[in-house]
Motif scaffolding. Sequence first.
Motif, PDB file in Angstrom:
ATOM      1  N   VAL A 194       0.852  -1.188   0.000  1.00 48.36           N
ATOM      2  CA  VAL A 194       0.000   0.000   0.000  1.00 48.36           C
ATOM      3  C   VAL A 194       0.885   1.235   0.000  1.00 48.36           C
ATOM      4  O   VAL A 194       2.050   1.190   0.373  1.00 48.36           O
ATOM      5  CB  VAL A 194      -0.936   0.011   1.227  1.00 48.36           C
ATOM      6  N   LEU A 195       0.311   2.339  -0.437  1.00 48.65           N
ATOM      7  CA  LEU A 195       1.055   3.585  -0.526  1.00 48.65           C
ATOM      8  C   LEU A 195       0.596   4.572   0.529  1.00 48.65           C
ATOM      9  O   LEU A 195      -0.590   4.651   0.831  1.00 48.65           O
ATOM     10  CB  LEU A 195       0.854   4.221  -1.900  1.00 48.65           C
ATOM     11  N   ALA A 196       1.543   5.310   1.035  1.00 46.21           N
ATOM     12  CA  ALA A 196       1.199   6.427   1.901  1.00 46.21           C
ATOM     13  C   ALA A 196       0.718   7.584   1.028  1.00 46.21           C
ATOM     14  O   ALA A 196       0.826   7.550  -0.200  1.00 46.21           O
ATOM     15  CB  ALA A 196       2.418   6.839   2.728  1.00 46.21           C
ATOM     16  N   GLU A 197       0.184   8.617   1.656  1.00 48.91           N
ATOM     17  CA  GLU A 197      -0.376   9.759   0.933  1.00 48.91           C
ATOM     18  C   GLU A 197       0.621  10.381  -0.033  1.00 48.91           C
ATOM     19  O   GLU A 197       0.263  10.848  -1.102  1.00 48.91           O
ATOM     20  CB  GLU A 197      -0.836  10.823   1.936  1.00 48.91           C
ATOM     21  N   ASN A 198       1.911  10.392   0.332  1.00 45.42           N
ATOM     22  CA  ASN A 198       2.912  11.122  -0.443  1.00 45.42           C
ATOM     23  C   ASN A 198       3.836  10.194  -1.220  1.00 45.42           C
ATOM     24  O   ASN A 198       5.014  10.480  -1.415  1.00 45.42           O
ATOM     25  CB  ASN A 198       3.743  12.019   0.474  1.00 45.42           C
ATOM     26  N   GLU A 199       3.299   9.057  -1.691  1.00 43.30           N
ATOM     27  CA  GLU A 199       4.131   8.089  -2.383  1.00 43.30           C
ATOM     28  C   GLU A 199       3.521   7.673  -3.725  1.00 43.30           C
ATOM     29  O   GLU A 199       2.300   7.643  -3.887  1.00 43.30           O
ATOM     30  CB  GLU A 199       4.329   6.830  -1.525  1.00 43.30           C
ATOM     31  N   ILE A 200       4.404   7.370  -4.678  1.00 44.38           N
ATOM     32  CA  ILE A 200       4.008   6.756  -5.939  1.00 44.38           C
ATOM     33  C   ILE A 200       5.046   5.689  -6.274  1.00 44.38           C
ATOM     34  O   ILE A 200       6.076   5.583  -5.607  1.00 44.38           O
ATOM     35  CB  ILE A 200       3.919   7.781  -7.094  1.00 44.38           C
ATOM     36  N   VAL A 201       4.783   4.907  -7.315  1.00 43.49           N
ATOM     37  CA  VAL A 201       5.720   3.877  -7.735  1.00 43.49           C
ATOM     38  C   VAL A 201       6.370   4.305  -9.041  1.00 43.49           C
ATOM     39  O   VAL A 201       5.685   4.668 -10.001  1.00 43.49           O
ATOM     40  CB  VAL A 201       5.011   2.520  -7.921  1.00 43.49           C
ATOM     41  N   CYS A 202       7.677   4.277  -9.091  1.00 49.46           N
ATOM     42  CA  CYS A 202       8.405   4.651 -10.296  1.00 49.46           C
ATOM     43  C   CYS A 202       8.180   3.600 -11.381  1.00 49.46           C
ATOM     44  O   CYS A 202       8.376   2.402 -11.142  1.00 49.46           O
ATOM     45  CB  CYS A 202       9.898   4.783 -10.001  1.00 49.46           C
ATOM     46  N   ARG A 217     -11.980  19.444  -4.030  1.00 55.89           N
ATOM     47  CA  ARG A 217     -11.031  20.377  -4.654  1.00 55.89           C
ATOM     48  C   ARG A 217     -10.630  19.932  -6.056  1.00 55.89           C
ATOM     49  O   ARG A 217      -9.834  20.596  -6.715  1.00 55.89           O
ATOM     50  CB  ARG A 217      -9.774  20.501  -3.782  1.00 55.89           C
ATOM     51  N   GLY A 218     -11.152  18.792  -6.486  1.00 60.79           N
ATOM     52  CA  GLY A 218     -10.795  18.266  -7.796  1.00 60.79           C
ATOM     53  C   GLY A 218      -9.568  17.385  -7.775  1.00 60.79           C
ATOM     54  O   GLY A 218      -9.087  16.953  -8.828  1.00 60.79           O
ATOM     55  N   VAL A 219      -9.038  17.091  -6.587  1.00 53.89           N
ATOM     56  CA  VAL A 219      -7.851  16.243  -6.462  1.00 53.89           C
ATOM     57  C   VAL A 219      -8.260  14.778  -6.632  1.00 53.89           C
ATOM     58  O   VAL A 219      -9.228  14.331  -6.015  1.00 53.89           O
ATOM     59  CB  VAL A 219      -7.172  16.447  -5.092  1.00 53.89           C
ATOM     60  N   PRO A 220      -7.551  14.000  -7.467  1.00 49.63           N
ATOM     61  CA  PRO A 220      -7.916  12.596  -7.673  1.00 49.63           C
ATOM     62  C   PRO A 220      -7.922  11.798  -6.378  1.00 49.63           C
ATOM     63  O   PRO A 220      -7.081  12.015  -5.486  1.00 49.63           O
ATOM     64  CB  PRO A 220      -6.821  12.086  -8.622  1.00 49.63           C
ATOM     65  N   ILE A 221      -8.881  10.880  -6.269  1.00 54.06           N
ATOM     66  CA  ILE A 221      -8.967   9.965  -5.131  1.00 54.06           C
ATOM     67  C   ILE A 221      -8.760   8.548  -5.648  1.00 54.06           C
ATOM     68  O   ILE A 221      -9.377   8.137  -6.631  1.00 54.06           O
ATOM     69  CB  ILE A 221     -10.329  10.074  -4.428  1.00 54.06           C
ATOM     70  N   TYR A 222      -7.884   7.801  -4.954  1.00 53.00           N
ATOM     71  CA  TYR A 222      -7.539   6.450  -5.392  1.00 53.00           C
ATOM     72  C   TYR A 222      -8.080   5.416  -4.412  1.00 53.00           C
ATOM     73  O   TYR A 222      -8.424   5.725  -3.267  1.00 53.00           O
ATOM     74  CB  TYR A 222      -6.016   6.314  -5.521  1.00 53.00           C
ATOM     75  N   LYS A 223      -8.169   4.181  -4.877  1.00 55.26           N
ATOM     76  CA  LYS A 223      -8.679   3.099  -4.037  1.00 55.26           C
ATOM     77  C   LYS A 223      -7.745   2.869  -2.852  1.00 55.26           C
ATOM     78  O   LYS A 223      -6.521   2.921  -2.990  1.00 55.26           O
ATOM     79  CB  LYS A 223      -8.820   1.818  -4.857  1.00 55.26           C
ATOM     80  N   ARG A 224      -8.367   2.599  -1.703  1.00 51.47           N
ATOM     81  CA  ARG A 224      -7.601   2.429  -0.470  1.00 51.47           C
ATOM     82  C   ARG A 224      -7.992   1.137   0.237  1.00 51.47           C
ATOM     83  O   ARG A 224      -9.064   0.576  -0.020  1.00 51.47           O
ATOM     84  CB  ARG A 224      -7.847   3.618   0.478  1.00 51.47           C
ATOM     85  N   ASP A 225      -7.129   0.698   1.147  1.00 56.84           N
ATOM     86  CA  ASP A 225      -7.468  -0.471   1.949  1.00 56.84           C
ATOM     87  C   ASP A 225      -8.290  -0.043   3.165  1.00 56.84           C
ATOM     88  O   ASP A 225      -8.644   1.132   3.314  1.00 56.84           O
ATOM     89  CB  ASP A 225      -6.210  -1.243   2.354  1.00 56.84           C
ATOM     90  N   GLU A 226      -8.593  -0.970   4.049  1.00 58.28           N
ATOM     91  CA  GLU A 226      -9.447  -0.679   5.199  1.00 58.28           C
ATOM     92  C   GLU A 226      -8.828   0.322   6.157  1.00 58.28           C
ATOM     93  O   GLU A 226      -9.530   0.968   6.930  1.00 58.28           O
ATOM     94  CB  GLU A 226      -9.771  -1.977   5.936  1.00 58.28           C
ATOM     95  N   ASP A 227      -7.490   0.439   6.110  1.00 55.60           N
ATOM     96  CA  ASP A 227      -6.802   1.377   6.993  1.00 55.60           C
ATOM     97  C   ASP A 227      -6.625   2.750   6.347  1.00 55.60           C
ATOM     98  O   ASP A 227      -6.003   3.642   6.928  1.00 55.60           O
ATOM     99  CB  ASP A 227      -5.428   0.824   7.388  1.00 55.60           C
ATOM    100  N   LYS A 255      -1.785   3.021  -8.968  1.00 60.93           N
ATOM    101  CA  LYS A 255      -2.985   3.278  -8.193  1.00 60.93           C
ATOM    102  C   LYS A 255      -4.175   3.278  -9.136  1.00 60.93           C
ATOM    103  O   LYS A 255      -4.032   3.508 -10.330  1.00 60.93           O
ATOM    104  CB  LYS A 255      -2.867   4.623  -7.474  1.00 60.93           C
ATOM    105  N   GLU A 256      -5.369   3.006  -8.605  1.00 59.38           N
ATOM    106  CA  GLU A 256      -6.585   3.040  -9.403  1.00 59.38           C
ATOM    107  C   GLU A 256      -7.511   4.130  -8.889  1.00 59.38           C
ATOM    108  O   GLU A 256      -7.755   4.241  -7.683  1.00 59.38           O
ATOM    109  CB  GLU A 256      -7.328   1.692  -9.347  1.00 59.38           C
ATOM    110  N   ILE A 257      -8.016   4.934  -9.812  1.00 60.53           N
ATOM    111  CA  ILE A 257      -8.988   5.962  -9.452  1.00 60.53           C
ATOM    112  C   ILE A 257     -10.214   5.292  -8.832  1.00 60.53           C
ATOM    113  O   ILE A 257     -10.724   4.295  -9.339  1.00 60.53           O
ATOM    114  CB  ILE A 257      -9.407   6.766 -10.698  1.00 60.53           C
ATOM    115  N   ASP A 258     -10.684   5.845  -7.736  1.00 56.74           N
ATOM    116  CA  ASP A 258     -11.851   5.290  -7.041  1.00 56.74           C
ATOM    117  C   ASP A 258     -13.109   5.960  -7.596  1.00 56.74           C
ATOM    118  O   ASP A 258     -13.525   7.022  -7.133  1.00 56.74           O
ATOM    119  CB  ASP A 258     -11.725   5.536  -5.534  1.00 56.74           C
ATOM    120  N   ASP A 259     -13.686   5.334  -8.604  1.00 61.21           N
ATOM    121  CA  ASP A 259     -14.797   5.924  -9.346  1.00 61.21           C
ATOM    122  C   ASP A 259     -15.877   4.873  -9.545  1.00 61.21           C
ATOM    123  O   ASP A 259     -15.637   3.821 -10.157  1.00 61.21           O
ATOM    124  CB  ASP A 259     -14.278   6.440 -10.698  1.00 61.21           C
TER     125      ASP A 259
END
Length: 690
Positions: free
Chosen positions: A30-38, A628-638, A669-673
Amino acid sequence: MIITSSIGNNPHNLITMAENSDNNNNEGVVLAENEIVCMLTNKVVKVSDKEQTLQYMIGKMIEEYGFAASDMERDYKVRYIDSETGNSKTQKVDLAIFEENTPHDPENLIRFIIVAKDSKVKPEDKKAGAYATLSPLLFNTDCRFACWTNGGDELFLYSDEDRFGQVDVEDIADFPIKGQTLEELLEQGERGVPRKPANESLIQTFKRCHNYIYGNEGMKKTAFWELLNLIFCKLYDEKRKIQDAADGISYRRRFWVGAKERFTEEGQREVAIRIKGLFNELQESQVFKDVFDGSEQIMLSDRALAFVASELAKYSFLEATVDVKGTAYETIVSNTLKQEAGQFFTPRNVIRCMVDMLDPDEDTRVLDPACGSGGFLVMVLDHVRRKIAQEMFPDLSGVRLEAKFNTPEVSERVRKYAEKMVFGFDFDPDLKKAARMNMVMAGDGHSNIFNINSLDYPDGAKEDVAKIAPVVLDSISQSKDRNFPFEKADNNAQGRFDMIFTNPPFGAKVEVDAEIARKYALNSKAPEVLFIEACYNFLKPGGKMAIVLPDGILGNPNTESVRIWILKHFKLLASVDLPVETFLPQVGVQASLLFLQKKTEAEENLDYTKDDYDVFMAIVEKVGKDRRGVPIYKRDEDGAELLFDKMKQWLVVDANGEELVRSRIERLKEIDDDLPKVSEAYTHFKEEHK
């Protein structure tokens, strides 16, 4: 997202979809708020403006320039001997590209890219700018090509050695793709093949061009329209080349800019002569003559014209997907017209959901009576294009099928469909022009965009009013419904459309003229109410509509009469409740999507209170972004963002002209839509209720 159905006397639960029931089993860390995968190393990295730009450049180098990921390395340290001091130095580059299948050593370095910290760092910055950071390596290594970017600007430099061994660093519009030499890049001129844009390249290019005009030409109010004129030129040039080739005529491409042309006054003049001549020609052409009034001119300086043309010339607009072109175009359209006239536009995921649910095909005559910049109409063309390609190439799938979307044979069928069956009306003449441009990029049909007040039709003083009925009647004469018993007179286009997609204007500040309102049974000052009846008037019996409506119409006690009118005149197909985030940050409104089918005269004569049929209903909780228009991604239970393994595929052409499928696994990450799930569930619903 919860989906149910009920109408009349037989309410019952159809389906409930759990919040995370669609999570794939391929989720990993899982990713923290300020992380992405290269995408190059597959490692987790911290989010920053610089990192996001670097990821964009990595994808661009792979998919547009053809370099293999295995021949690239990020954060690479280059050691060299300074020719002036003789000292050994080390400089880090953000992305290094090496000769194919060679060790990642400095002597094998063929391209390098430096990414500035953020957009505030300007190219001319004496410490972190383009020339300050690129020149030392170009002077002191054998690598000849480099790129600098701050996420907005992109500058390319190359080093050239004269016969006396003196090295000079010069500007260049682009650096060569894989396997291409500088000499080939310089000599190709009109023979150059524009690239198919990858990921966000076209969006970034449009923004870069718009910002350049806005910031350097003193054209803050007209920058968008100047850019629009050049986009028209580019499209005309591409279309002429294809059309003339089909007619056996040799057409010499004119919308091109040499790799060095834009950096000299003589070159800028040559570019301006070519492009302005092209613009004058296109205004008289059959394709574009109804877009311009004949008085338009390109007002940019030669320098600005050469810059913008150079940026646009890199890409093939006709080869780009509708999503790529549409997003790029609407990015600058919405920013411009929203500021000028308070306009706001329907999000693309909402549009796609509505179009997918009603599922138009080549026999569907479509109208948007409040078309804005043409978002719904463009999505209809994309939907029909995919159907046509699948029908013509039934044995293909994936990227090989996608590669056929813009082939001449598919594009010709899309063009014929667009010109015959797709219509848009808007009250704003600027939006008429913007929508026509969008339609040209999507596959044409732009001549069916008219500037009228849809609520006043078939009356109204705008000159386009009289033009509509003849083209609609011509459409019918070429269509399967030519023998349909239409009730309206031949000088009236009402009652002749199969489908309507629209997001009408609404809000407390928008009121309809009382004289117009009195024409309607619903007799309201609210345009969203009258548009329901106007759409009814435009549809033929059995026709369907998908409309965005404020929730007040569907729930307020004082609008009960509107709901009763709807049930008397329409069969309710589906209702999709949207969250308030849907239209934010542009406007805060609680809205729903209503899908209706116009009743026949016999059906209207029946008692609507005794109707008993199933209706698809959905409550959408997530639309892929926050307020605010910021993308929201799928998250785990935590609450941590999830990563999914995704196969990224694209086509490349080898030296023998053979198409090859390249692929890589990306952890994304996947957009939560919820909206794609809604359209999928509605498809199942229709299958079960045939």
